[in-house]
Structures are given as structure tokens and as C-alpha cells.
Design a protein around this motif. Structure first.
Motif, PDB file in Angstrom:
ATOM      1  N   HIS A 232      -4.910 -44.690  -2.157  1.00 26.61           N
ATOM      2  CA  HIS A 232      -4.522 -43.781  -3.239  1.00 26.61           C
ATOM      3  C   HIS A 232      -3.105 -43.262  -3.009  1.00 26.61           C
ATOM      4  CE1 HIS A 232      -5.061 -41.141  -6.587  1.00 26.61           C
ATOM      5  NE2 HIS A 232      -6.332 -41.523  -6.718  1.00 26.61           N
ATOM      6  N   GLU A 233      -2.356 -43.194  -4.083  1.00 25.78           N
ATOM      7  CA  GLU A 233      -0.957 -42.760  -3.962  1.00 25.78           C
ATOM      8  C   GLU A 233      -0.814 -41.245  -4.125  1.00 25.78           C
ATOM      9  OE1 GLU A 233       1.697 -45.118  -6.392  1.00 25.78           O
ATOM     10  OE2 GLU A 233       3.204 -43.538  -6.366  1.00 25.78           O
ATOM     11  N   LYS A 234      -1.837 -40.632  -4.779  1.00 26.23           N
ATOM     12  CA  LYS A 234      -1.696 -39.205  -5.129  1.00 26.23           C
ATOM     13  C   LYS A 234      -2.644 -38.291  -4.353  1.00 26.23           C
ATOM     14  CE  LYS A 234       1.233 -39.645  -8.564  1.00 26.23           C
ATOM     15  NZ  LYS A 234       1.099 -40.642  -9.539  1.00 26.23           N
ATOM     16  N   THR A 252       3.538 -42.514   1.329  1.00 23.84           N
ATOM     17  CA  THR A 252       4.455 -43.334   0.525  1.00 23.84           C
ATOM     18  C   THR A 252       4.109 -44.798   0.797  1.00 23.84           C
ATOM     19  OG1 THR A 252       6.053 -43.532   2.315  1.00 23.84           O
ATOM     20  CG2 THR A 252       6.326 -41.644   0.821  1.00 23.84           C
ATOM     21  N   ALA A 253       4.612 -45.666  -0.071  1.00 22.28           N
ATOM     22  CA  ALA A 253       4.353 -47.102   0.098  1.00 22.28           C
ATOM     23  C   ALA A 253       4.892 -47.581   1.448  1.00 22.28           C
ATOM     24  CB  ALA A 253       5.001 -47.875  -1.038  1.00 22.28           C
ATOM     25  N   ASP A 276       0.953 -46.323 -11.065  1.00 26.12           N
ATOM     26  CA  ASP A 276       1.510 -45.330 -10.138  1.00 26.12           C
ATOM     27  C   ASP A 276       0.436 -44.451  -9.496  1.00 26.12           C
ATOM     28  OD1 ASP A 276       0.823 -43.904 -12.250  1.00 26.12           O
ATOM     29  OD2 ASP A 276       2.793 -43.026 -12.684  1.00 26.12           O
ATOM     30  N   HIS A 279      -1.146 -47.613  -3.895  1.00 26.25           N
ATOM     31  CA  HIS A 279      -0.303 -48.567  -3.178  1.00 26.25           C
ATOM     32  C   HIS A 279      -1.202 -49.720  -2.778  1.00 26.25           C
ATOM     33  CE1 HIS A 279       2.703 -45.481  -2.857  1.00 26.25           C
ATOM     34  NE2 HIS A 279       1.955 -44.713  -2.068  1.00 26.25           N
ATOM     35  N   TRP A 304      -5.989 -41.127   4.796  1.00 24.09           N
ATOM     36  CA  TRP A 304      -5.676 -41.657   3.463  1.00 24.09           C
ATOM     37  C   TRP A 304      -6.980 -41.983   2.732  1.00 24.09           C
ATOM     38  CZ3 TRP A 304      -1.776 -45.639   5.886  1.00 24.09           C
ATOM     39  CH2 TRP A 304      -0.625 -44.945   6.284  1.00 24.09           C
TER      40      TRP A 304
END
Ligand code: ADP
Length: 424
Positions: A232-234, A252-253, A276, A279, A304
Motif C-alpha cells: 500500500h502506498e498510503k 516510497t517506491a 497511486d 507500489h 508496511w
């Protein structure tokens, strides 16, 4: 049952086949794979005595195709890319005609038809004119014609090209049925058909065998497994006593990529496109290893949020693409003219080159530099174009019905045109 030994075929000075060797054993259904122009039909035409090889030897059912072609033809059924059908004949009359040509008398034909009609699903159309049939049914009639004399060996050249997905599935079902008690060599570039009908495949590229073996071995040929990992990115992981950490931030990626790259057993990490909210990365590791537990530990440790993780061996399609990429006639000319061809710089070409070296115990450099001089390139194309009018081809087309014959003509014209373009 089928044996090709270092078969080579030159059309003029264009080398369509280059020392092709393989065997098909009794009872096997083998997929003969390769992109357009790889040399599949040429090989099949040699095996079925339609054209002769420039060099090498071939046997069908233990009989040499050059020494005793009539005996070979008795032992095999052949369905060329376009079935040689007569549109004005009914299916029954056409199959009787094919049986007579094969030397069957009326009672042998009638008793044989019971099986052929059942195996090829022809019961409903026996009285119909062939020209009124759909493509799928025409192919079934073509299969019937190849089976009517009960041959132990069947050679089928792209039997499902031009068919819609339902017709393809039907024809493959019939081929599987037929393959239960016969040896079948089936050419196609449809990999799902090979996976459905064959246990073994031979892959040809640029006139050479680049892979030969059980499908699992071919799939494993790349020597790698692939993983897809998405986080998850958020959001971060928030559950569990003592796990909450309000200071923890979503990654971050770059952070994810860096961490994955640091795992032992991970060879490469490549970012995949996503929306968005995530990742996503594709990882590769050596075949026979499994780093999923390490990936999971890493992600837990970092806090994560894991959205997806999967591991897969490479598909037949991946390996096929890697072994045959760039296999086009023009490209072949270029590759043979220049050893430093940029194809050879790509991993795919390297895989193909490595594969073909493995298969061929002869050193190849010699032939390439000797026979494919730059000076010969023009001559080569000219000669190849002239060879289009080969009488063998005519022979095959004569057997087609009127409709098909005119189709063929169109096709021939089109391919002449193509060649003209490539020459330019
Ligand atoms: P595939 O069946 O794998 O598509 P083919 O065996 O039909 O490949 O063709 C192999 C190569 O030989 C192609 O480059 C094709 O253009 C060429 N070729 C085939 N038949 C002839 C011919 N009669 N004259 C000249 N070139 C030919």
C-alpha cells in the motif's frame, strides 16, 4: 515414428531450414511451434514428401522419405494449412474419393467411416456440399481425409488457424481424441493449444530447433521464477497489540525497491505500473528457490501493508517469446550476415543463441560466415522469389477446390507482394 536428421532446405540461397533434427516417438502428440516463417511448413512438407530437402535425412514409420515416398504416404495422414477440399462434393463423396485414392475398397471405406465420422464429429454434414460448410467444419473434413486410411502417423499444419475460438477448441478436442492411439505432429503458434493437446513441444526459430522437450522442461528453461509484490502506498499496518506506531509512514517506491533488492535470492527488482494507491514490483529469483517467506518477514518488520504477493514459474509464452523474438525473414537475413547483429545483444537473442547452441552439437559459426556472405544477399532474395513458383507448391494447390484454389492464388499473390516489399 518421425525422425528428422539435420534437415536443411535452401530456397535459392535462402536457408529456410538449417540442420533441423528431432524425433517423435510412437503415441506422442508433439507441438511444433514457431513464429511465422520459422520453417514449420517447410519441415512438414519434407516429412510428407511434398518437397525434397537440400540436405539431411528423414524417416516416417521407419521408412526413408527420399527412398520410398509412396510407402511413407501410406503411413501418414497430412492436413496442410489449407485443407485440399473440393467444394462441389458432398462430405461423404469427398471422403470416399480420398479413401479410393488411398486404395480402400467400398466395404473398407464404410467400416472406416464409422470411426472417422465419430472422431471428427461429421455426422450432421455428411450429405452437405463442402462449399456450404463453415471453416471449422471444413477443417474437420480435412482431418477426416487425413484419417480415412487409418494412418499411424498424422502431420497437421496449423489446423486451427482461421478458426474462431469455439471452432479452435472443437478441433483441438478432436485432435486430442485422435492422438490417443496415434503419433501426431501438430504445428501451431497458438501456445494454449499446445498446452491443451501436447505433452511435448519442439520450438523452431529461424530454421533451427531452439527447444525440444516436455512442456515443463521448456517452461523451466529460463531458469527463473517470478514474484509480484504489491504494498500500500498510503497506509501502514495498524493492527496488533504493541504494533501501533503513529510515527510510521507509508513507504516510497524507492524504499520498497531498495528493501526488496537487499533480500538474498532476489536477482532483479522492476517497478510495475500501478494507480497511486500502491507500489508494485516484479522480482526474479533462481528456479528452485522461494523467497516469499523472506518477503513477508521484511514487510512485517517494516510495518508496511501487503496487498498482493504471488510466485510463478515462467509461462510457455515467456520462453517462446525469448527464444523466437525477432524471427522474421528480413531479420534472419540480417542476423546471418552480421554476427554482431544487435539482436544478439538483447537477452532474448542471447537466450535463443544459447538454446540453439545447446541443441546443436555442430559448431555453427563456420556455416554462417561461409554461406551467408554480404555479396550473396541480393542473389538470395532474387532466388527466393523465383522459388515461389516451385512445382511442388502447384501440386498441392491442384488438389484444392475452385474456391480454395482462388483463395490460394490470392494468398500467393499477396506473399509475392510481401516479398517484393521486403526486397525493396
Ligand atoms: P512457417 O511454416 O514456420 O511459417 P515456412 O516453412 O512456410 O515457415 O517458411 C520458412 C521460410 O521459407 C520463410 O521465410 C518463407 O518465406 C520461406 N519460403 C517458404 N516457401 C518458400 C518458397 N517456395 N520459396 C521461397 N521461400 C519460401
Amino acid at each position: 515414428m518421425i525422425e528428422a536428421q539435420k534437415l536443411s532446405k535452401l530456397y535459392g540461397s535462402f536457408r529456410a531450414l538449417d540442420k533441423v533434427s528431432f524425433q517423435v516417438r510412437r503415441g506422442e502428440v508433439v507441438g511444433f511451434l514457431g513464429p511465422n516463417g520459422a520453417g514449420k511448413s517447410t519441415t512438414m512438407r519434407i516429412l510428407t514428401c511434398f518437397i525434397s530437402a537440400s540436405d539431411g535425412a528423414a524417416k516416417v514409420h521407419g521408412v526413408d522419405v527420399f527412398d520410398d515416398p509412396l510407402q511413407v504416404r501410406r503411413k501418414l495422414g497430412y492436413l496442410p494449412q489449407r485443407a485440399p477440399l473440393y467444394g462441389e462434393m458432398t462430405v461423404w463423396d469427398y471422403l470416399r474419393f480420398a479413401a479410393e485414392m488411398r486404395g480402400l475398397d467400398d466395404s473398407a471405406f464404410r467400416s472406416r467411416m464409422k470411426t472417422v465420422v465419430e472422431v471428427c464429429g461429421l455426422a450432421k454434414v455428411l450429405g452437405k456440399d463442402i462449399r456450404t460448410l463453415s471453416h471449422g467444419y471444413r477443417q474437420r473434413v480435412g482431418l477426416g481425409q487425413a484419417l480415412v486410411h487409418d494412418p499411424p502417423v498424422l502431420i497437421l499444419d496449423e489446423p486451427t488457424s482461421d478458426l474462431d475460438p469455439n471452432e479452435k477448441a472443437e478441433v483441438i478436442r478432436y485432435i486430442k481424441e485422435i492422438g490417443k492411439n496415434r503419433t501426431v505432429l501438430l504445428s501451431t503458434h497458438n501456445l494454449s493449444e499446445v498446452e491443451a493437446a501436447c505433452a511435448r513441444a519442439i520450438i523452431v526459430s529461424k530454421g533451427r530447433v531452439v527447444a525440444d522437450g516436455p512442456l515443463d522442461d521448456i517452461r523451466a528453461r529460463s531458469g527463473k521464477v517470478r514474484y509480484v509484490v504489491t504494498v500500500h502506498e498510503k497506509k501502514v499496518y495498524e493492527g496488533g497489540e504493541g504494533y501501533r506506531d503513529s510515527a510510521r509512514k507509508p513507504p516510497t517506491a524507492e524504499e520498497v525497491q531498495e528493501a526488496l533488492r537487499g533480500l538474498p535470492g532476489v536477482l532483479t527488482v522492476r517497478e510495475l505500473p500501478t494507480d497511486d494507491s500502491a507500489h508494485s514490483f516484479e522480482l526474479a529469483g533462481p528456479l528452485g528457490t522461494d523467497v516469499r517467506a523472506d518477503i513477508f518477514q521484511l514487510i512485517v518488520q517494516k510495518g508496511w501493508l501487503l496487498l498482493e504477493m504471488r510466485r510463478e514459474t515462467q509461462t510457455l509464452e515467456d520462453v517462446f517469446k525469448a527464444l523466437t523474438r525477432g524471427d522474421e525473414r528480413a531479420d534472419r537475413g540480417r542476423a546471418l550476415l552480421n554476427d554482431e547483429d544487435d539482436d544478439h545483444a538483447s537477452p532474448a537473442a542471447a537466450a535463443a543463441a544459447a538454446a540453439s547452441e545447446e541443441e546443436d552439437d555442430e559448431p555453427e559459426d563456420e556455416d554462417e560466415s561461409e554461406e551467408e556472405d554480404e555479396d550473396e544477399s541480393e542473389e538470395e532474395d532474387k532466388a527466393a522469389a523465383e522459388e515461389d513458383d516451385e512445382s511442388d507448391e502447384d501440386e498441392e494447390e491442384d488438389a484444392s477446390d475452385e474456391d480454395d484454389a482462388s483463395d490460394e492464388d490470392e494468398e500467393e499473390d499477396a506473399s509475392d507482394e510481401d516479398k517484393g516489399k521486403k526486397k525493396d
